[in-house]
Motif scaffolding. Structure first.
Motif, PDB file in Angstrom:
ATOM      1  N   ARG A 224       0.815  -1.215   0.000  1.00  0.00           N
ATOM      2  CA  ARG A 224       0.000   0.000   0.000  1.00  0.00           C
ATOM      3  C   ARG A 224       0.848   1.265   0.000  1.00  0.00           C
ATOM      4  NH1 ARG A 224      -5.104  -0.534  -1.330  1.00  0.00           N
ATOM      5  NH2 ARG A 224      -5.691   1.199   0.008  1.00  0.00           N
ATOM      6  N   THR A 225       1.775   1.359   0.938  1.00  0.00           N
ATOM      7  CA  THR A 225       2.603   2.561   1.056  1.00  0.00           C
ATOM      8  C   THR A 225       3.753   2.265   2.000  1.00  0.00           C
ATOM      9  OG1 THR A 225       2.512   4.956   1.501  1.00  0.00           O
ATOM     10  CG2 THR A 225       1.320   3.514   3.025  1.00  0.00           C
ATOM     11  N   GLU A 227       5.737   4.215   5.499  1.00  0.00           N
ATOM     12  CA  GLU A 227       5.599   5.290   6.485  1.00  0.00           C
ATOM     13  C   GLU A 227       6.916   5.457   7.235  1.00  0.00           C
ATOM     14  OE1 GLU A 227       2.416   3.939   8.932  1.00  0.00           O
ATOM     15  OE2 GLU A 227       0.853   4.419   7.454  1.00  0.00           O
ATOM     16  N   VAL A 237       3.884  -0.935   4.503  1.00  0.00           N
ATOM     17  CA  VAL A 237       2.490  -1.213   4.823  1.00  0.00           C
ATOM     18  C   VAL A 237       1.837  -1.967   3.672  1.00  0.00           C
ATOM     19  CG1 VAL A 237       0.251  -0.211   5.439  1.00  0.00           C
ATOM     20  CG2 VAL A 237       2.365   0.875   6.231  1.00  0.00           C
ATOM     21  N   GLY A 238       1.169  -3.064   3.999  1.00  0.00           N
ATOM     22  CA  GLY A 238       0.455  -3.854   3.001  1.00  0.00           C
ATOM     23  C   GLY A 238      -0.957  -4.128   3.415  1.00  0.00           C
ATOM     24  N   GLU A 239      -1.745  -4.561   2.448  1.00  0.00           N
ATOM     25  CA  GLU A 239      -3.167  -4.831   2.692  1.00  0.00           C
ATOM     26  C   GLU A 239      -3.369  -6.278   3.097  1.00  0.00           C
ATOM     27  OE1 GLU A 239      -7.142  -5.093  -0.045  1.00  0.00           O
ATOM     28  OE2 GLU A 239      -5.802  -3.404  -0.384  1.00  0.00           O
ATOM     29  N   SER A 240      -4.161  -6.465   4.150  1.00  0.00           N
ATOM     30  CA  SER A 240      -4.454  -7.811   4.634  1.00  0.00           C
ATOM     31  C   SER A 240      -5.837  -7.817   5.256  1.00  0.00           C
ATOM     32  CB  SER A 240      -3.407  -8.270   5.665  1.00  0.00           C
ATOM     33  OG  SER A 240      -3.738  -9.517   6.209  1.00  0.00           O
ATOM     34  N   GLY A 243      -7.581  -4.522   5.872  1.00  0.00           N
ATOM     35  CA  GLY A 243      -6.911  -3.511   6.683  1.00  0.00           C
ATOM     36  C   GLY A 243      -5.466  -3.347   6.274  1.00  0.00           C
ATOM     37  N   ASN A 244      -4.795  -2.409   6.912  1.00  0.00           N
ATOM     38  CA  ASN A 244      -3.386  -2.161   6.628  1.00  0.00           C
ATOM     39  C   ASN A 244      -2.522  -2.743   7.738  1.00  0.00           C
ATOM     40  OD1 ASN A 244      -4.025  -0.828   4.294  1.00  0.00           O
ATOM     41  ND2 ASN A 244      -3.985   1.198   5.223  1.00  0.00           N
ATOM     42  N   ASP A 245      -1.552  -3.543   7.373  1.00  0.00           N
ATOM     43  CA  ASP A 245      -0.675  -4.198   8.332  1.00  0.00           C
ATOM     44  C   ASP A 245       0.779  -3.872   8.010  1.00  0.00           C
ATOM     45  OD1 ASP A 245      -2.813  -5.499   9.574  1.00  0.00           O
ATOM     46  OD2 ASP A 245      -2.725  -7.167   8.151  1.00  0.00           O
ATOM     47  N   THR A 246       1.613  -3.989   9.008  1.00  0.00           N
ATOM     48  CA  THR A 246       3.054  -3.848   8.784  1.00  0.00           C
ATOM     49  C   THR A 246       3.577  -5.116   8.131  1.00  0.00           C
ATOM     50  OG1 THR A 246       3.317  -2.386  10.698  1.00  0.00           O
ATOM     51  CG2 THR A 246       5.290  -3.502   9.877  1.00  0.00           C
ATOM     52  N   THR A 267       1.151   7.662  -3.214  1.00  0.00           N
ATOM     53  CA  THR A 267       0.751   7.587  -1.804  1.00  0.00           C
ATOM     54  C   THR A 267       1.709   8.394  -0.922  1.00  0.00           C
ATOM     55  OG1 THR A 267       2.057   5.600  -1.236  1.00  0.00           O
ATOM     56  CG2 THR A 267      -0.145   5.269  -2.209  1.00  0.00           C
TER      57      THR A 267
END
Length: 421
Positions: A224-225, A227, A237-240, A243-246, A267
């Motif tokens: 996803r992005t 940080e 950050v990825g999608e799981s 939601g967004n997870d580390t 992003t």
């Protein structure tokens, strides 16, 4: 003191080669992509590692070709009008960079990067047990009329300028070299300074296995992005599950997401002037006794045919449209019709054509550099249709820059500040 950690985002040829090069420099590297290594853009190319690839699409001859190309009826080039209107800034810069001065800078830079990459590929193919996939018998540019051959003079001049080994063939010479081709080509150019592989996706996967076998981590995640974290580190950050997870934390991040780099960088508030030269491929059953021994590019039919492990691979021309626009089989159908005029081929071996995206910046050179104003963020994307050829050279440059070493070739043509601030 532990070695610095690096997260390489993107497991195509560029990202996988970068992961290997950084691992060799002592970094602890994690390679992350949504699919297994080599399953996206790097999977579907013609498998050619060619010094002739120094010729960009935006060359000085483009100005004369524009009126015909804009009719949107060519098998070699199609565009979606809405996409072109939404990306007029990119298009204007792309055409402007076809002027002779920029063209000479680009071909000089790409020739150096391709030569470096071929050296690196040669080592990697041996180290990873992939050397059996390599052919060293060059590839062919085919011309249906002598007039068309004359139209390729600029490319031959540039190749001669950089010492690329070639040989001009007449019909008899071509028949001796590739007897399965039908006698519809009046001339051909044999580019001897090129190699090819019989399964580019498998080569990337082999490089990734070597990376993992030597302690590298390979993760799958829909990215996803990133940080910032304290200490100038990064959180990936990825999608799981919605939601967004580390996904990972790292001291440094390399963005090597090919065509998806533009969306990813957005992003972070960074606008990348990238367009997408989409292309298709299909495999065909070879006809016994009538196969090819090397890739061929039919300049009039606007396709490349490559003998692959999966069958004869037919790759189409350029489709300029959104990265993830619905597929349009028109160019592949036109290419198949033209290819059957040149070679006896069997039936299609897949029900659905493969679709790939080739990320192109306005000057047809990749970015290989640190992101201006973002410490410990590195970029390696924009390789248009030669990422498979230039991935290992890109990795070598990136690793040297990240270690503060002198790169093996000039990196100025690939600096990020050309387009990014």
């Amino acid at each position: 003191m532990t070695n610095p950690t690096v997260a390489v985002l993107g497991a195509g040829m560029v990202g996988t080669a970068a992961a290997l090069a950084l691992q060799k420099k002592g970094f602890q590297v994690t390679l992350i992509d949504r699919l297994d290594p080599g399953r996206e853009t790097s999977y579907g190319n013609a498998g050619v590692l060619a010094r002739s690839s120094l010729m960009p699409f935006n060359h000085p001859g483009l100005f004369a070709q524009l009126p015909q190309l804009l009719k949107n009826q060519s098998a070699s080039f199609r565009y979606q009008p809405r996409f072109l209107l939404q990306n007029l800034g990119w298009a204007a810069r792309f055409v402007a960079n076809a002027r002779r001065s920029v063209f000479e800078q680009t071909t000089t830079a790409l020739d150096a990067l391709i030569r470096l990459s071929m050296q690196e590929h040669a080592q990697l193919l041996l180290q990873t047990g992939m050397a059996h996939r390599l052919r060293d018998n060059g590839w062919l540019f085919l011309y249906r009329q002598t007039q068309a051959f004359a139209g390729g003079a600029l490319g031959r001049e540039r190749m001669a300028h950089f010492g690329v080994g070639t040989e001009v063939l007449d019909q008899g010479d071509l028949r001796q070299l590739e007897p399965a081709l039908k006698p519809i080509f009046e001339r051909a150019l044999w580019v001897k300074d090129s190699w090819s592989v019989d399964n580019p996706g498998a080569v990337v996967a082999g490089y990734a296995r070597h990376f993992a076998a030597h302690g590298g981590r390979v993760l799958q995640a829909r990215l996803r992005t990133i940080e910032p974290l304290p200490g100038q580190r990064w959180r990936v950050v990825g999608e799981s599950d919605g939601g967004n997870d580390t996904v990972a934390e790292a001291d440094r991040v390399v963005v090597a997401l090919g065509p998806w780099s533009r969306e990813f960088m957005a992003t972070l508030g960074v606008q990348v002037p990238m367009a997408f030269e989409r292309g298709y491929h299909m495999h065909y059953a070879p006809v016994p006794g009538l196969g090819l021994t090397r890739p061929v590019y039919d300049t009039g039919g606007a396709y490349v045919l490559s003998p692959m492990e999966q069958g004869l691979r037919l790759t189409s021309g350029v489709e300029l449209t959104d990265c993830d626009a619905p597929p349009n089989p028109l160019q592949l159908d036109l290419a198949e019709t033209a290819a059957r005029e040149a070679l006896d081929m069997g039936e299609r071996l897949e029900s659905t054509p493969w679709l790939g995206r080739r990320p192109t910046l306005p000057d047809s050179r990749p970015i290989i550099d640190t992101m201006p104003g973002r410490r410990n963020l590195w970029l390696a994307f924009g390789h248009q249709h030669i990422g498979f050829s230039t991935g290992p050279g890109t990795a070598s440059l990136l690793a040297a820059l990240m270690c503060g070493e002198t790169p093996p070739i000039d990196t100025h043509p690939f600096r990020a500040e050309r387009f990014l601030r």
